[in-house]
Design a protein around this motif. Structure first.
Motif, mmCIF file in Angstrom:
data_model
loop_
_atom_site.group_PDB
_atom_site.id
_atom_site.type_symbol
_atom_site.label_atom_id
_atom_site.label_comp_id
_atom_site.label_asym_id
_atom_site.label_seq_id
_atom_site.Cartn_x
_atom_site.Cartn_y
_atom_site.Cartn_z
ATOM 1 N N LYS A 121 77.636 32.131 8.435
ATOM 2 C CA LYS A 121 77.621 33.125 9.512
ATOM 3 C C LYS A 121 78.946 33.137 10.277
ATOM 4 O O LYS A 121 79.312 34.144 10.863
ATOM 5 N N LEU A 122 79.628 31.984 10.259
ATOM 6 C CA LEU A 122 80.904 31.921 10.967
ATOM 7 C C LEU A 122 81.921 32.870 10.347
ATOM 8 O O LEU A 122 82.796 33.399 11.036
ATOM 9 N N GLU A 124 81.332 35.799 9.086
ATOM 10 C CA GLU A 124 81.112 37.150 9.623
ATOM 11 C C GLU A 124 81.755 37.303 10.991
ATOM 12 O O GLU A 124 82.363 38.319 11.308
ATOM 13 N N ALA A 125 81.585 36.254 11.809
ATOM 14 C CA ALA A 125 82.174 36.298 13.145
ATOM 15 C C ALA A 125 83.686 36.467 13.031
ATOM 16 O O ALA A 125 84.287 37.295 13.725
ATOM 17 N N ALA A 126 84.312 35.713 12.116
ATOM 18 C CA ALA A 126 85.761 35.808 11.944
ATOM 19 C C ALA A 126 86.153 37.191 11.430
ATOM 20 O O ALA A 126 87.180 37.748 11.816
ATOM 21 N N LEU A 140 89.133 28.523 8.642
ATOM 22 C CA LEU A 140 87.736 28.160 8.914
ATOM 23 C C LEU A 140 87.173 27.232 7.843
ATOM 24 O O LEU A 140 86.700 26.147 8.135
#
Lengths: 226, 378
Positions: A121-122, A124-126, A140
């Motif tokens: 999910k990280l 997607e945030a990036a 990341l």
């Protein structure tokens, strides 16, 4: 003194082989492990099994098939000599190819486990912050799976250092070209030169032990800090 | 609602037309239980202020937000942001800020590292500065900490700050208060209000909590089962008797008022419902700090409004407003909702059917509304 020089040459060659192999394995293994960690394709388990084969297969079996593949009659052997003018069998390049296959699971499996634990999910945030694929990988994925990368690199390196059967089949025993530590050790034992054999065997044992202590100490320390 | 018809307002609005079918595909890591869920929706959102997307859980509001952000693979996505068509761009090029329900801070970076990650990749130099954003969200004291040293509310404030630092053209928020404990919610809402006052970008706020929406939103989109049910300005929507929002136990209307003056003797403040309204259309609330003329948004729950045919002269209730009934709707056998107009705004009263018949209430009738509670929203 002559013998000592050949031992040092074997050590130097082994370190070079391990370094080159580990570098190649990290570059090739990372995307492969990423795909294995994320893929839902049925084909993935076949690939996974193939990657794991060197874990259980006798190294001489791998060496035997590689030797056949390296022969000028075969695609790999003829292709390589057409490109470089050299043969793969009984050369350092041949050893690198053999070691990459032989140590593949030791690099891919820790990376795959690391990637499976990575929180996707990280990414997607990036992405919503404008980060592209390479940016996300470098900033990341690598920092968040650095333990997996360290484990993969150390295991790949140490495992390649101790390689014997594959090298014996495809490398022969050419000092300075294909004679690695484990082969040199074998020679000393054959020649009943136990004193020299002790030096090499003890050295390899201490080195491997030190690497593993480093690895597990690092992982334990990180796990405690969490 | 064809897109071509809206050309007049194209410049300053967001228009979207999205078609998206979810099979057994996972969305955001959570498997959708219904195999045949589909989203099909056309809407126009104002290009400023806060638009809330409201609906029951599973209605597709989070999926809609993900489609807007470009995080879902959709059949069809038209998204026009102030004249630019961005519906076919990948997420990283849409220049929209996204605040996820589960904050998604990068665990290996400090709070400041997280903010810098966004700031280094900002879409334009016209966005807010780091210091501005840190002040708006009051996270100055947290900069050195790692995400796992923050409370839920603090994490979400950092996540909002991080999204703002990319200088987005629009901020998308997916239930940012869902994972936050109740005491921490109010401060976050206040910080969001500060952001909305200071930053001239539209925000889309997904929530299933009407209280949050009535407090923050200017515009409301109601969704159900992947479809648009109704949309319009929040104040109109909250008084529409045909919508589910007015059927709920906690249904309430929101009124825009202005401070008229203060009554220091009783520590009260008078609010007026409209410029032309007389002394009649005023509400008294506990002493506020604002100046006369300041706008104040108040919320009046339907259950706290009762109706009388004559102005009650002997009553402890301070706020009694004259109004005209415009609509009556029976809720069930026992209760009815009465919509009345007061100074061009609407107030809903939920009373018993017995009282309704007893008072012979009907549209057009002049009544007096006794309002027991007035909640301040801003």
């Amino acid at each position: 003194m002559n013998l000592l020089a050949s031992d040092i040459a074997a050590l130097w060659l082994t370190l070079q082989l391990a370094a080159v192999t580990t570098t190649i394995l990290l570059i090739v293994g990372a995307p492969l492990a990423w795909w294995l960690a994320r893929s839902e394709s049925r084909f993935a388990s076949v690939v996974e099994a193939t990657v794991a084969l060197p874990l259980i297969l006798p190294p001489t079996v791998i060496g035997f098939y590689l030797l056949i593949a390296f022969s000028p009659d075969n695609f790999l052997g003829s292709g390589w000599s057409a490109l470089t003018g050299h043969s793969l069998a009984f050369t350092f390049s041949g050893l690198v190819v053999g070691s990459v296959i032989y140590s593949l699971p030791f690099v891919v499996q820790p990376l795959q486990t690391g990637f499976q634990h990575f929180d996707h999910k990280l990414l997607e945030a990036a992405e919503t912050m404008g980060a592209g694929t390479l940016d996300r990988f470098l900033n990341l994925i690598i920092p968040l799976t650095r333990r997996a990368f360290a484990t993969a690199a150390l295991l790949g390196f140490a495992h390649t250092m101790g390689e014997f059967g594959v090298v014996l089949m495809i490398g022969g025993n050419i000092p300075g070209e294909t004679q690695v530590l484990s082969i040199a050790l074998y020679d000393h034992v054959e020649a009943l030169d136990y004193q020299r054999a002790h030096w090499l065997a003890g050295g390899l044992l201490a080195f491997s032990f030190a690497l593993l202590i480093l690895l597990y100490g690092f992982n334990r320390h990180k796990a405690m800090n969490k | 609602m064809g897109v071509a018809v809206m050309n007049g307002t194209l410049e300053k609005s967001i228009q979207l037309a999205i078609k998206h079918s979810l099979g057994e595909v996972t969305s955001g890591g959570e498997a959708k239980s219904s195999a045949n869920f589909s989203l099909s929706l056309k809407a126009q959102l104002p290009g400023k202020g806060i638009t809330a997307i409201y609906g029951p859980s599973g209605c597709g509001k989070t999926t809609l937000l993900r489609c807007i952000a470009g995080l879902e693979e959709v059949e069809h996505c038209q998204l026009n942001m102030s004249g630019d068509e961005i519906g076919s761009l990948p997420a990283k090029q849409r220049q929209l800020g996204y605040v996820f329900q589960e904050n998604r801070l990068f665990p290996h970076l400090s709070v400041e590292g997280n903010l810098d990650f966004a700031y280094k990749r900002r879409f334009s130099d016209n966005g807010p500065s780091k210091q501005q954003v840190i002040d708006w969200l009051d996270i100055d004291a947290l900069l050195e900490r790692k995400p796992d040293q923050l409370s839920g509310g603090q994490k979400q404030r950092v996540a909002i700050a991080r999204a703002l630092l990319t200088a987005p053209r629009c901020l998308l928020l997916d239930e940012p208060l869902a994972g936050v404990d109740s005491q921490a919610r109010n401060p976050i809402l206040r910080h969001l209000e500060t952001v909305a006052e200071n930053l001239n970008i539209p925000m889309v706020y997904v929530s299933h909590n009407l209280d949050e929406i009535t407090r923050l939103a200017d515009h409301l989109i109601i969704m159900d089962q992947g479809r648009l049910v109704a949309d319009g300005p929040l104040l109109d929507m909250l008084s529409r008797l045909d919508l589910d929002v007015t059927r709920q136990e906690s249904a309430a209307v929101v009124l825009n008022t202005q401070i008229m003056g203060h009554d220091d003797r009783y520590s009260l403040t008078q609010l007026s419902l409209g410029l032309q309204s007389g002394d009649d259309a005023q509400l008294s609330v506990g002493r506020l700090s604002g100046e006369p003329g300041n706008a104040v948004r108040v919320r009046i729950p339907c259950r706290d409004v009762s109706i009388a045919l004559e102005r009650p002269s002997l009553s402890s209730i301070l706020n009694i407003l004259p109004g005209v009934i415009t609509e009556i709707e029976l809720i069930d056998g026992a209760r009815a909702m009465i919509k009345t107009e007061v100074a061009r705004q609407f107030i809903l009263a939920r009373i018993t059917r017995k009282s309704m018949e007893h008072l012979q209430l009907e549209t057009g009738k002049q009544v007096y509304l006794q309002i027991k509670t007035v909640a301040l929203l801003s």
